[in-house]
Scaffold this motif. Sequence first.
Motif, PDB file in Angstrom:
ATOM      1  N   ASP A 199       0.767  -1.290  -0.014  1.00 57.80           N
ATOM      2  CA  ASP A 199      -0.101  -0.094   0.001  1.00 57.80           C
ATOM      3  C   ASP A 199       0.925   1.050   0.053  1.00 57.80           C
ATOM      4  O   ASP A 199       0.498   2.379  -0.435  1.00 57.80           O
ATOM      5  N   GLU A 215      -3.898   6.496  -7.320  1.00 56.74           N
ATOM      6  CA  GLU A 215      -4.627   5.464  -7.339  1.00 56.74           C
ATOM      7  C   GLU A 215      -4.190   4.422  -8.430  1.00 56.74           C
ATOM      8  O   GLU A 215      -3.969   4.764  -9.706  1.00 56.74           O
ATOM      9  N   GLY A 218      -7.901   0.899  -8.516  1.00 52.28           N
ATOM     10  CA  GLY A 218      -8.776   1.112  -7.670  1.00 52.28           C
ATOM     11  C   GLY A 218      -8.253   1.099  -6.336  1.00 52.28           C
ATOM     12  O   GLY A 218      -9.032   1.055  -5.270  1.00 52.28           O
ATOM     13  N   ARG A 219      -6.981   1.149  -5.933  1.00 47.80           N
ATOM     14  CA  ARG A 219      -6.353   0.935  -4.681  1.00 47.80           C
ATOM     15  C   ARG A 219      -5.313   2.048  -4.569  1.00 47.80           C
ATOM     16  O   ARG A 219      -4.470   2.695  -5.358  1.00 47.80           O
ATOM     17  N   ARG A 220      -5.696   3.099  -3.505  1.00 44.15           N
ATOM     18  CA  ARG A 220      -4.918   4.099  -3.081  1.00 44.15           C
ATOM     19  C   ARG A 220      -3.185   3.633  -2.711  1.00 44.15           C
ATOM     20  O   ARG A 220      -3.333   2.798  -1.722  1.00 44.15           O
ATOM     21  N   CYS A 221      -2.420   4.338  -3.487  1.00 39.63           N
ATOM     22  CA  CYS A 221      -1.083   3.912  -2.947  1.00 39.63           C
ATOM     23  C   CYS A 221      -0.214   5.181  -2.773  1.00 39.63           C
ATOM     24  O   CYS A 221      -0.744   6.098  -3.240  1.00 39.63           O
ATOM     25  N   SER A 260      -3.085   8.963   2.633  1.00 41.15           N
ATOM     26  CA  SER A 260      -3.576   8.243   1.557  1.00 41.15           C
ATOM     27  C   SER A 260      -4.123   7.033   2.335  1.00 41.15           C
ATOM     28  O   SER A 260      -3.604   6.328   3.069  1.00 41.15           O
ATOM     29  N   SER A 314      -0.658  12.718  -8.729  1.00 39.52           N
ATOM     30  CA  SER A 314      -0.488  11.418  -9.648  1.00 39.52           C
ATOM     31  C   SER A 314      -0.382  11.441 -11.114  1.00 39.52           C
ATOM     32  O   SER A 314      -0.689  12.327 -11.713  1.00 39.52           O
TER      33      SER A 314
END
Length: 316
Positions: A199, A215, A218-221, A260, A314
């Motif tokens: 993560d 993102e 679909g995953r916050r990093c 995040s 991003s």
Amino acid sequence: MSEGRSCPLAYRYEPASLCANPMPVTEDVLYVIGGLYGNPFALDEIERMALAEERQGRSVKLVFNGDFNWFNANDDLFRDINSRVLGHTASLGNVDYELAAPSTGAGCGCAYPEFVDQGVVERSNQIMARLQDVAGAHPDIQKRLSSLPRYHCLLFGGLKILVLHGDPESLAGWGLAHESFAAGNSEKLTEWFRSSGADAMVSTHTCLPVLWSGEIEGRRCLVANNGASGMGNLSSDARGLIARLSLSAPLSGSVAGLESGGLHVDLMPVDFDIKAWLAEFDHIWPEGSPAAISYRKRVLEGASLTPGDLVFPSIF
């Protein structure tokens, strides 16, 4: 490739293996400390910072992610730095690796990219050679260094925090460098987060700090590179930086920060005694020495960045 620019095979690992067995963390706050570079006064200040948090009811875990050695090229300072650091959670940087088990042809093990001047590379190799001579007089420290891992994956607040030195492919990789983010190199970053399942990635090695969040599928990093804890990172600023991770709101005084997925990551200044450190530095590395030529100006003046240069949007 020449010494100082090569990357030994032993430095390499597979991204998919890095978070296979995360280590649970129970403390409230993580300090990730990279690039101490043998500065005892920076270590004093980091310990003071942690104690101040603990007095306010927050438990703090210190995690050193490599290159805690570099300028400490005398017996007393070498032993002091390593004895103190190895009392905490620690992993190897290329410097520490080459002190424990020198690699043929690696030089300093920095794997410097082409944009780094050859004079810098050669002086780093000379610094390493001198430091290896010192380390050779301390086989017990070398043995302890040789037992350290090359990275840690920490389970913190339900999130996988990958703490490494270079990047997810190499101990001395430059894929999480400021220069890499400035160039917009997104393809590797996507692959590394996908493969590792991390993560957050917290790195050092490349001497300039970075904060990034985005993102991925679909995953916050999040990525944090603290630059150096034992040397200045910002323009006209001799203070070091560490990465502070917490699930609560950040402390005041951070140079830059991101949130995040509920994780707060802040680059916190390490306001050590610069006069005392400069006196020690000059004693070990007098005028004309490799370290003085390469680093003394940065010790005094920091690097060229401003706080606004540290946070990248991003790139996806």
